[in-house]
Design a protein around this motif. Structure first.
Motif, PDB file in Angstrom:
ATOM      1  N   GLU A   1     -11.751   3.412 -10.921  1.00 18.58           N
ATOM      2  CA  GLU A   1     -10.440   2.729 -10.671  1.00 18.58           C
ATOM      3  C   GLU A   1     -10.550   1.165 -11.392  1.00 18.58           C
ATOM      4  O   GLU A   1     -11.656   0.842 -11.712  1.00 18.58           O
ATOM      5  CB  GLU A   1     -10.789   2.164  -9.050  1.00 18.58           C
ATOM      6  CG  GLU A   1      -9.695   1.026  -8.467  1.00 18.58           C
ATOM      7  CD  GLU A   1     -10.179   0.457  -6.987  1.00 18.58           C
ATOM      8  OE1 GLU A   1      -9.422  -0.151  -6.346  1.00 18.58           O
ATOM      9  OE2 GLU A   1     -11.201   0.860  -6.716  1.00 18.58           O
TER      10      GLU A   1
ATOM     11  N   GLY B   1       1.671  -0.765  -9.331  1.00 20.14           N
ATOM     12  CA  GLY B   1       1.017  -1.225  -7.855  1.00 20.14           C
ATOM     13  C   GLY B   1       0.667  -2.327  -7.769  1.00 20.14           C
ATOM     14  O   GLY B   1       1.030  -2.948  -6.940  1.00 20.14           O
TER      15      GLY B   1
ATOM     16  N   LYS C   1       1.446   6.450  -7.329  1.00 20.00           N
ATOM     17  CA  LYS C   1       0.498   7.279  -7.880  1.00 20.00           C
ATOM     18  C   LYS C   1       0.955   8.575  -7.815  1.00 20.00           C
ATOM     19  O   LYS C   1       0.334   9.461  -8.492  1.00 20.00           O
ATOM     20  CB  LYS C   1      -0.643   7.073  -6.901  1.00 20.00           C
ATOM     21  CG  LYS C   1      -1.460   5.574  -7.161  1.00 20.00           C
ATOM     22  CD  LYS C   1      -2.570   5.684  -6.507  1.00 20.00           C
ATOM     23  CE  LYS C   1      -3.350   4.172  -6.899  1.00 20.00           C
ATOM     24  NZ  LYS C   1      -4.619   3.925  -5.941  1.00 20.00           N
ATOM     25  N   THR C   2       1.928   9.054  -6.933  1.00 19.13           N
ATOM     26  CA  THR C   2       2.389  10.470  -6.992  1.00 19.13           C
ATOM     27  C   THR C   2       3.279  10.873  -7.895  1.00 19.13           C
ATOM     28  O   THR C   2       3.527  11.812  -7.882  1.00 19.13           O
ATOM     29  CB  THR C   2       2.806  10.892  -5.456  1.00 19.13           C
ATOM     30  OG1 THR C   2       3.894   9.822  -5.078  1.00 19.13           O
ATOM     31  CG2 THR C   2       1.501  10.632  -4.270  1.00 19.13           C
TER      32      THR C   2
ATOM     33  N   ASP D   1       2.204   1.605  -3.523  1.00 16.69           N
ATOM     34  CA  ASP D   1       1.311   2.195  -4.368  1.00 16.69           C
ATOM     35  C   ASP D   1       1.043   3.546  -4.147  1.00 16.69           C
ATOM     36  O   ASP D   1       0.889   4.298  -5.339  1.00 16.69           O
ATOM     37  CB  ASP D   1       0.114   0.991  -4.358  1.00 16.69           C
ATOM     38  CG  ASP D   1      -0.987   1.211  -5.334  1.00 16.69           C
ATOM     39  OD1 ASP D   1      -0.825   1.569  -6.534  1.00 16.69           O
ATOM     40  OD2 ASP D   1      -2.206   1.352  -4.936  1.00 16.69           O
ATOM     41  N   ASN D   2       1.133   4.036  -3.088  1.00 14.49           N
ATOM     42  CA  ASN D   2       0.666   5.526  -2.900  1.00 14.49           C
ATOM     43  C   ASN D   2       1.796   6.307  -3.549  1.00 14.49           C
ATOM     44  O   ASN D   2       1.510   7.353  -3.966  1.00 14.49           O
ATOM     45  CB  ASN D   2       0.479   5.959  -1.400  1.00 14.49           C
ATOM     46  CG  ASN D   2      -0.907   5.077  -0.722  1.00 14.49           C
ATOM     47  OD1 ASN D   2      -1.902   5.069  -1.559  1.00 14.49           O
ATOM     48  ND2 ASN D   2      -0.879   4.944   0.497  1.00 14.49           N
ATOM     49  N   ARG D   3       3.068   6.034  -3.140  1.00 13.98           N
ATOM     50  CA  ARG D   3       4.294   6.300  -3.743  1.00 13.98           C
ATOM     51  C   ARG D   3       4.417   6.616  -5.234  1.00 13.98           C
ATOM     52  O   ARG D   3       4.556   7.382  -5.939  1.00 13.98           O
ATOM     53  CB  ARG D   3       5.681   5.873  -3.348  1.00 13.98           C
ATOM     54  CG  ARG D   3       5.763   6.304  -1.549  1.00 13.98           C
ATOM     55  CD  ARG D   3       5.899   7.529  -1.258  1.00 13.98           C
ATOM     56  NE  ARG D   3       7.008   8.116  -2.160  1.00 13.98           N
ATOM     57  CZ  ARG D   3       8.227   8.350  -1.571  1.00 13.98           C
ATOM     58  NH1 ARG D   3       8.447   7.795  -0.487  1.00 13.98           N
ATOM     59  NH2 ARG D   3       9.260   9.145  -2.374  1.00 13.98           N
TER      60      ARG D   3
ATOM     61  N   GLN E   1       0.971   3.500 -13.637  1.00 14.63           N
ATOM     62  CA  GLN E   1       0.854   3.344 -12.399  1.00 14.63           C
ATOM     63  C   GLN E   1       0.136   2.233 -11.669  1.00 14.63           C
ATOM     64  O   GLN E   1       0.503   1.545 -10.569  1.00 14.63           O
ATOM     65  CB  GLN E   1       0.300   4.770 -11.890  1.00 14.63           C
ATOM     66  CG  GLN E   1       1.081   5.775 -12.064  1.00 14.63           C
ATOM     67  CD  GLN E   1       0.407   7.213 -11.738  1.00 14.63           C
ATOM     68  OE1 GLN E   1      -0.696   7.514 -11.442  1.00 14.63           O
ATOM     69  NE2 GLN E   1       1.074   8.238 -12.041  1.00 14.63           N
TER      70      GLN E   1
ATOM     71  N   ARG F   1       0.774  -1.327  -0.117  1.00 13.74           N
ATOM     72  CA  ARG F   1       0.014  -0.011   0.029  1.00 13.74           C
ATOM     73  C   ARG F   1       1.060   1.220  -0.095  1.00 13.74           C
ATOM     74  O   ARG F   1       0.505   2.284  -0.939  1.00 13.74           O
ATOM     75  CB  ARG F   1      -0.809  -0.277   1.068  1.00 13.74           C
ATOM     76  CG  ARG F   1      -2.263   1.155   1.247  1.00 13.74           C
ATOM     77  CD  ARG F   1      -2.867   0.799   2.319  1.00 13.74           C
ATOM     78  NE  ARG F   1      -3.464  -0.435   2.562  1.00 13.74           N
ATOM     79  CZ  ARG F   1      -3.384  -1.197   3.602  1.00 13.74           C
ATOM     80  NH1 ARG F   1      -2.317  -0.783   4.264  1.00 13.74           N
ATOM     81  NH2 ARG F   1      -3.729  -2.346   3.693  1.00 13.74           N
ATOM     82  N   PHE F   2       1.980   1.450   0.879  1.00 18.65           N
ATOM     83  CA  PHE F   2       2.927   2.406   0.704  1.00 18.65           C
ATOM     84  C   PHE F   2       3.407   2.538  -0.722  1.00 18.65           C
ATOM     85  O   PHE F   2       3.495   3.692  -1.055  1.00 18.65           O
ATOM     86  CB  PHE F   2       3.970   2.081   2.038  1.00 18.65           C
ATOM     87  CG  PHE F   2       4.956   3.071   2.020  1.00 18.65           C
ATOM     88  CD1 PHE F   2       4.701   4.543   2.484  1.00 18.65           C
ATOM     89  CD2 PHE F   2       6.315   2.988   1.281  1.00 18.65           C
ATOM     90  CE1 PHE F   2       5.780   5.287   2.340  1.00 18.65           C
ATOM     91  CE2 PHE F   2       7.231   3.879   1.216  1.00 18.65           C
ATOM     92  CZ  PHE F   2       7.083   5.126   1.607  1.00 18.65           C
TER      93      PHE F   2
END
Length: 460
Positions: A294, A217, A203-204, A199-201, A213, A196-197
């Motif tokens: 999504e 992920g 997406k940014t 994936d968030n990075r 992306q 999850r961490f």
């Protein structure tokens, strides 16, 4: 009364003997005193919670703009009575050790440790979002802590490791099963947290397009999940080569029973690789029109203009016809058909239509709106007004209605009529209209017959 005291004393003595606490360490009288103190602490904890909880809740409700702090305080507030109980028990332990022997506060110390372990574990388990997994880990962790506090953990471990069966070169025991479940759960939870961490990075990152992306992920999460399961099996001592038979059976089950699931998974990977659709695109699939919110492993989430969210299987997006309104360009052309009377100049109408369409904020100036004559109709000259927008996700019907209303106002101000179909009937010569009574006489005769049948004396 004496019989009741003797029964309680016998029960406490047996329980103390099971814990390894004999009369040489603590007398039965002090045991009863400690139990009384524990019950008094429980009552005091409930009283303190009822007294202080409203004030604490009022203070927490006044905190604004700190959602993380509010979540932590909410978790703590739900366990305030247990926190009060742990504090009162530890105060009791300190007080008992200050006035008498340490062994005479043994039971209170055990109760304080159990309560403290429960508070810490229950608060820490809130870090896990999956409530079923959180409750399971909470119960297992507190059970281990309780056995360790009661000095029963080594005996329990030996008992769980005593019985077992041999299977494919693996000695399957209850201890191995419990260790496997705990290890796999911990490793999977850690893999999900890291995934999850990551994936968030991802997406940014502005250097990657949305499809890449999502694909990266999902690949990272899948790789971490597989690595976590394999590492957990290796950690608990399971030979991975012994799982070949089970993996073959699982593969056969996937091939026959889970074809749709696998088909949707593979279709989702294909959609991400070929970039035919991506999050943010506006698509139409059958009667569904909306924006892709999504791209999941099995389905695509499409939010329509009415707020409903459609979960479309990835296989349908591969095999069905899909209209992607923003595939290669976000420009979308909209056509409006209208007609005006023959009395209006076509040049004036065309200029007016282009001008009023250009005043709408969503209509693009480049390419500019155009208007063409499409037909000389029976009662009107028919036109087609074309203009372009760049935000189909905001809807197309609403912008069509706005431009129609602007066109109506513009034509009305210019004095141009919008005709409606009508027909003129010309009569060559006079028309004679006659009223026939042939349809009335049978009704009168039938009514007279009914009256006569009802009154047979009327003719006499």
């Amino acid at each position: 009364m004496s019989d009741m005291v003797n029964d309680v004393s016998g029960f406490v003595s047996n329980w103390l003997n099971q814990l390894g606490i004999t009369s040489t360490y603590i007398g039965l009288q002090w045991a009863l005193i400690q139990l009384s103190i524990i019950f008094a602490a429980i009552a005091g904890a409930f009283i303190l919670n009822r007294w202080l909880a409203p004030s604490v809740e009022t203070y927490v409700r006044n905190i604004k703009g700190q959602p993380q702090l509010l979540r932590v305080l909410a978790v703590v507030m739900r366990r305030m009575r247990w926190i009060f109980l742990a504090i009162l028990l530890w105060f009791a332990v300190e007080a008992m050790q200050a006035v008498t022997w340490i062994s005479r506060s043994y039971l209170i110390g055990i109760a304080a440790k159990l309560c403290t372990a429960w508070v810490i574990i229950s608060i820490a388990s809130r870090l896990i979002r999956n409530r079923f997994m959180a409750k399971t880990i909470e119960l297992l962790a507190w059970s281990v802590a309780a056995l360790s506090i009661l000095n029963l953990l080594p005996e329990t471990i030996n008992a769980l490791d005593t019985f077992g069966i041999e299977m494919q070169g693996i000695r399957l025991t209850p201890l191995l099963v419990i260790n496997s479940i705990l290890t796999v759960s911990a490793m999977v939870w850690l893999a999900m947290l890291i995934g999850r961490f990551a994936d968030n990075r991802i997406k940014t990152s502005e250097d990657l397009n949305p499809s890449l992306q999502v694909l990266l992920g999902k690949l990272i999460k899948a790789a971490l999940m597989i690595a976590a399961v394999l590492a957990a099996c290796s950690f608990v001592g399971i030979d991975l080569t012994a799982l070949a038979v089970f993996s073959g059976a699982i593969g056969l089950g996937i091939g026959f029973g889970l074809q749709k699931v696998v088909s949707n998974l593979i279709s989702g990977i294909i959609l991400l690789v070929d970039k035919s659709i991506k999050p943010g695109d506006v698509i139409s699939v059958g009667d569904t029109y909306g924006k892709i919110n999504e791209l999941a492993a099995r389905y695509a989430s499409v939010i329509s203009r009415d707020g409903r969210e459609y979960l479309i299987p990835n296989e349908d997006l591969i095999t069905s016809q899909v209209v992607n309104w923003s595939y290669s360009s976000d420009l979308v052309r909209i056509d409006l058909d209208f007609g005006v009377s023959y009395e209006a100049s076509p040049h004036t109408v065309r200029d007016l239509a282009r001008a009023v369409a250009a005043t709408h904020k969503r209509v693009q100036a480049v390419p500019p709106p155009v208007c063409h004559i499409t037909e000389f109709g029976d009662s009107s000259i028919n036109y087609k007004l074309r203009f372009w927008i760049r935000d189909p996700g905001q809807g197309t019907v609403n912008v069509r209605g706005d431009v129609f209303l602007l066109l109506w106002d513009g034509l009305d101000e210019a004095g141009i009529d919008i005709p409606y179909p009508h027909r003129d009937v010309a009569m060559r010569g006079p028309v004679k209209v006659e009223l026939s009574n042939t349809a009335v006489k049978p009704k009168r005769q039938a009514r007279a017959k009914r009256v006569k049948a009802d009154n047979p004396e009327a003719d006499q």
